[in-house]
Structure formats: structure tokens, C-alpha cells
Motif scaffolding. Structure first.
Motif, PDB file in Angstrom:
ATOM      1  N   TYR A  16      -5.327   6.146   1.645  1.00  6.37           N
ATOM      2  CA  TYR A  16      -3.909   6.236   1.966  1.00  6.37           C
ATOM      3  C   TYR A  16      -3.098   6.407   0.695  1.00  6.37           C
ATOM      4  CZ  TYR A  16      -5.541   4.599   6.428  1.00  6.37           C
ATOM      5  OH  TYR A  16      -6.214   4.495   7.620  1.00  6.37           O
ATOM      6  N   THR A  17      -2.196   7.365   0.718  1.00  5.64           N
ATOM      7  CA  THR A  17      -1.292   7.604  -0.397  1.00  5.64           C
ATOM      8  C   THR A  17       0.119   7.292   0.074  1.00  5.64           C
ATOM      9  OG1 THR A  17      -2.711   9.378  -1.210  1.00  5.64           O
ATOM     10  CG2 THR A  17      -0.449   9.325  -2.035  1.00  5.64           C
ATOM     11  N   GLN A  69      -3.289  -1.123  12.511  1.00  7.00           N
ATOM     12  CA  GLN A  69      -3.475   0.271  12.925  1.00  7.00           C
ATOM     13  C   GLN A  69      -2.167   0.866  13.445  1.00  7.00           C
ATOM     14  OE1 GLN A  69      -6.597  -0.257  15.768  1.00  7.00           O
ATOM     15  NE2 GLN A  69      -8.224  -0.185  14.236  1.00  7.00           N
ATOM     16  N   MET A  70      -1.442   0.103  14.250  1.00 10.75           N
ATOM     17  CA  MET A  70      -0.163   0.595  14.794  1.00 10.75           C
ATOM     18  C   MET A  70       0.868   0.773  13.683  1.00 10.75           C
ATOM     19  SD  MET A  70      -0.084  -1.322  18.544  1.00 10.75           S
ATOM     20  CE  MET A  70       1.180  -2.394  18.044  1.00 10.75           C
ATOM     21  N   ILE A  71       0.901  -0.153  12.737  1.00  9.20           N
ATOM     22  CA  ILE A  71       1.851  -0.054  11.627  1.00  9.20           C
ATOM     23  C   ILE A  71       1.518   1.142  10.749  1.00  9.20           C
ATOM     24  CG2 ILE A  71       2.566  -1.178   9.478  1.00  9.20           C
ATOM     25  CD1 ILE A  71       2.407  -3.863  11.048  1.00  9.20           C
ATOM     26  N   VAL A  72       0.243   1.340  10.451  1.00 10.74           N
ATOM     27  CA  VAL A  72      -0.158   2.491   9.632  1.00 10.74           C
ATOM     28  C   VAL A  72       0.224   3.783  10.341  1.00 10.74           C
ATOM     29  CG1 VAL A  72      -2.126   3.752   8.671  1.00 10.74           C
ATOM     30  CG2 VAL A  72      -1.932   1.286   8.325  1.00 10.74           C
ATOM     31  N   VAL A 106       2.192  -4.338   4.933  1.00  9.62           N
ATOM     32  CA  VAL A 106       1.114  -3.349   5.027  1.00  9.62           C
ATOM     33  C   VAL A 106       1.326  -2.247   3.992  1.00  9.62           C
ATOM     34  CG1 VAL A 106       0.069  -1.576   6.510  1.00  9.62           C
ATOM     35  CG2 VAL A 106       0.535  -3.864   7.431  1.00  9.62           C
ATOM     36  N   LEU A 107       2.547  -1.800   3.814  1.00  6.74           N
ATOM     37  CA  LEU A 107       2.836  -0.767   2.819  1.00  6.74           C
ATOM     38  C   LEU A 107       2.467  -1.239   1.415  1.00  6.74           C
ATOM     39  CD1 LEU A 107       4.075   2.106   2.594  1.00  6.74           C
ATOM     40  CD2 LEU A 107       6.212   0.970   1.996  1.00  6.74           C
ATOM     41  N   VAL A 108       2.828  -2.469   1.077  1.00  6.17           N
ATOM     42  CA  VAL A 108       2.475  -3.027  -0.233  1.00  6.17           C
ATOM     43  C   VAL A 108       0.958  -3.107  -0.376  1.00  6.17           C
ATOM     44  CG1 VAL A 108       2.567  -5.109  -1.668  1.00  6.17           C
ATOM     45  CG2 VAL A 108       4.648  -4.282  -0.560  1.00  6.17           C
ATOM     46  N   ALA A 109       0.275  -3.554   0.680  1.00  7.09           N
ATOM     47  CA  ALA A 109      -1.187  -3.665   0.633  1.00  7.09           C
ATOM     48  C   ALA A 109      -1.837  -2.300   0.422  1.00  7.09           C
ATOM     49  CB  ALA A 109      -1.704  -4.316   1.915  1.00  7.09           C
ATOM     50  N   LEU A 110      -1.330  -1.264   1.085  1.00  8.61           N
ATOM     51  CA  LEU A 110      -1.881   0.078   0.912  1.00  8.61           C
ATOM     52  C   LEU A 110      -1.604   0.615  -0.491  1.00  8.61           C
ATOM     53  CD1 LEU A 110      -1.069   1.740   4.340  1.00  8.61           C
ATOM     54  CD2 LEU A 110      -3.319   1.089   3.465  1.00  8.61           C
TER      55      LEU A 110
END
Length: 116
Positions: A67-68, A44-47, A17-21
Motif C-alpha cells: 500500500y502506498t 478491510q472496509m477501511i482500506v 489504519v492510514l498511519v499503520a499503512l
């Protein structure tokens, strides 16, 4: 959604998820879920975890979120706590954009031998 032929990956869903953001800061949760291969609720929970941990900053832009990723934050596990998230993402994105391995820094030790 992509699947791994062996059933596991080196990154956790949080890492994916971090890579995707980092790749698409304006991505919708449903798009990230489809890309990572998990539910929208899980994204949503991971974010939320990433925000609470100081890894991501959410900014409201109209009706959407942007998201930054906080590049100066460090990995959480003691084995990788010396690694900055920004350096990791630069490595992942550099290699993905070029389909190659990144150049070694001057004075860096050679990469470890990998057994076939």
C-alpha cells in the motif's frame, strides 16, 4: 493492541489504519487489526474506503499487497481540508521516531496555549 486509558483517541480508526499503512506498507490486514485494536474485517472496509477516496494505492506484489499512501491528498473535513495527508504523516512519524515535538517552521505562529 493498545488501549487508551480514557477510552477515546483523537484519530478515527481510518486515521489509525492510514498511519499503520504509512509505517508498514507491506503489513497484513490481521497485523494492522491487532495494532489498531479493531477486527480484520473492519480494516478491510477501511482500506477499501481509503482506496476509493484516493488516499491509498494498492499494488499486488506476489501473493501480498503493498500500500502506498498518497501524500498529496488532503483531509476531508472542512476544518482540516488545508492539511495534506503526507504532512500529517510526516509529523506523526517524526515525533514518534524522536519522542519529541517537531521544530517550528520559520515565520510560523507560536503554538496555541494549552490549558493544563
Amino acid at each position: 493492541m493498545t488501549s487508551s486509558p480514557v477510552g477515546w483517541t483523537f484519530l478515527s480508526n481510518h486515521g489509525h489504519v492510514l498511519v499503520a499503512l504509512a509505517i508498514n506498507p507491506d503489513a497484513r490486514m490481521r497485523d494492522i487489526a491487532a495494532h489498531v485494536g479493531i477486527t480484520e474485517r473492519a480494516v478491510q472496509m477501511i482500506v477499501r474506503d481509503l482506496e476509493e477516496g484516493g488516499y491509498v494505492i494498492r499494488e499486488r506484489v506476489g501473493r501480498r499487497n503493498r500500500y502506498t499512501v498518497v501524500g498529496q491528498s488532503r483531509f476531508r473535513h472542512p476544518l482540516e481540508e488545508h492539511v495534506r495527508v503526507g504532512d500529517f504523516l510526516a509529523l506523526v512519524n517524526w515525533a514518534a521516531s524522536r519522542g519529541a515535538t517537531p521544530p517550528r517552521r520559520a515565520g510560523a505562529s507560536p503554538p496555541p496555549a494549552v490549558r493544563p
